[in-house]
Design a protein around this motif. Structure first.
Motif, PDB file in Angstrom:
ATOM      1  N   TYR A  63       0.838  -1.198   0.000  1.00  0.00           N
ATOM      2  CA  TYR A  63       0.000   0.000   0.000  1.00  0.00           C
ATOM      3  C   TYR A  63       0.878   1.256   0.000  1.00  0.00           C
ATOM      4  CZ  TYR A  63      -3.304   3.597   1.067  1.00  0.00           C
ATOM      5  OH  TYR A  63      -4.034   4.747   0.992  1.00  0.00           O
ATOM      6  N   THR A  64       1.899   1.259   0.871  1.00  0.00           N
ATOM      7  CA  THR A  64       2.771   2.432   0.988  1.00  0.00           C
ATOM      8  C   THR A  64       3.592   2.669  -0.275  1.00  0.00           C
ATOM      9  OG1 THR A  64       2.937   2.113   3.378  1.00  0.00           O
ATOM     10  CG2 THR A  64       4.620   3.479   2.351  1.00  0.00           C
ATOM     11  N   PHE A  65       4.164   1.620  -0.844  1.00  0.00           N
ATOM     12  CA  PHE A  65       5.088   1.771  -1.968  1.00  0.00           C
ATOM     13  C   PHE A  65       4.406   1.807  -3.335  1.00  0.00           C
ATOM     14  CE2 PHE A  65       8.320  -0.523   0.875  1.00  0.00           C
ATOM     15  CZ  PHE A  65       8.811   0.666   1.378  1.00  0.00           C
ATOM     16  N   ILE A  66       3.224   1.196  -3.463  1.00  0.00           N
ATOM     17  CA  ILE A  66       2.584   1.105  -4.784  1.00  0.00           C
ATOM     18  C   ILE A  66       1.265   1.869  -4.848  1.00  0.00           C
ATOM     19  CG2 ILE A  66       1.629  -0.461  -6.522  1.00  0.00           C
ATOM     20  CD1 ILE A  66       3.603  -2.604  -5.474  1.00  0.00           C
ATOM     21  N   ALA A  67       0.352   1.574  -3.940  1.00  0.00           N
ATOM     22  CA  ALA A  67      -0.993   2.162  -4.043  1.00  0.00           C
ATOM     23  C   ALA A  67      -1.013   3.645  -3.696  1.00  0.00           C
ATOM     24  CB  ALA A  67      -1.957   1.391  -3.149  1.00  0.00           C
ATOM     25  N   LEU A  68      -0.457   3.990  -2.582  1.00  0.00           N
ATOM     26  CA  LEU A  68      -0.483   5.375  -2.123  1.00  0.00           C
ATOM     27  C   LEU A  68       0.213   6.345  -3.083  1.00  0.00           C
ATOM     28  CD1 LEU A  68      -1.299   7.237   0.254  1.00  0.00           C
ATOM     29  CD2 LEU A  68       0.906   6.688   1.291  1.00  0.00           C
ATOM     30  N   PRO A  69       1.408   6.031  -3.587  1.00  0.00           N
ATOM     31  CA  PRO A  69       2.121   7.010  -4.431  1.00  0.00           C
ATOM     32  C   PRO A  69       1.551   7.232  -5.819  1.00  0.00           C
ATOM     33  CG  PRO A  69       3.624   5.321  -3.638  1.00  0.00           C
ATOM     34  CD  PRO A  69       2.249   4.898  -3.255  1.00  0.00           C
ATOM     35  N   LYS A  70       0.743   6.321  -6.326  1.00  0.00           N
ATOM     36  CA  LYS A  70       0.357   6.363  -7.734  1.00  0.00           C
ATOM     37  C   LYS A  70      -0.145   7.735  -8.173  1.00  0.00           C
ATOM     38  CE  LYS A  70      -2.729   5.470 -11.218  1.00  0.00           C
ATOM     39  NZ  LYS A  70      -3.961   6.173 -11.493  1.00  0.00           N
TER      40      LYS A  70
END
Length: 176
Positions: A63-70
């Motif tokens: 979530y932190t590395f992929i979903a949140l930053p998108k």
């Protein structure tokens, strides 16, 4: 949220994962059940009180590395770059399966979008051997479906590489 906030959140997740990783410094290749059984015997304690780097921690990292930053980094993601153009530090060499396709044929931007959608919509499963299945189905077209089957080590390597790239803007990952 701006890029500065995102970098702070990613830095915090790196710190959390590093601390949890200390548990596994001397671990050999094992599945989660074996690790938990060994830990219980060694420490004679209830694991409910102690965090371990497991599938739940991995989902938090995703979530932190992929979903949140998108949303914050979307315009920074190279539009034409394919997975085969990224070096092996990104974790694509082994451990990725896609039904009816090869991971190296995908565009980097497409991969991030589809992984992000699967994670955000809760279409993520993990088996005992820590193989993750992330599914994205386009709600406007149920035939537009992609299923990623990713070994934990490869997924972890990719998510850390993505976090590092966001922090440094070094897509070659020279310092990773």
């Amino acid at each position: 949220m701006d890029k500065s906030d995102l970098k702070q959140i990613i830095a915090n997740q790196f710190q959390i994962n590093s601390l949890l990783g200390l548990i596994y410094d001397n671990a050999r290749e094992e599945n989660l059940t074996e690790l938990i059984d060994q830990f219980k015997k060694l420490k004679r304690i209830d694991l409910g009180k102690y965090p371990l780097y497991n599938q739940h921690t991995m989902i938090s990292s995703l979530y932190t590395f992929i979903a949140l930053p998108k949303e914050v980094i979307w315009n920074d993601i190279p539009k034409k770059m394919t997975i085969k153009q990224l070096n092996e530090k990104w974790g694509f060499k082994n451990g990725w399966k896609i039904k009816n396709d090869d991971i190296s044929n995908l565009k980097f931007r497409y991969l991030i979008r589809r992984l992000r959608n699967g994670i955000n919509h809760g279409k993520i499963n993990c088996n005992e051997k820590l193989v993750f299945t992330i599914t994205d189905i386009d709600p406007r077209n149920n035939n537009d479906r992609i299923d990623f089957e990713i070994e934990c080590k490869s997924l972890d390597k990719f998510s850390r590489a993505l976090g590092f790239w966001i922090m440094t803007e070094d897509i070659g990952l020279k310092e990773l």
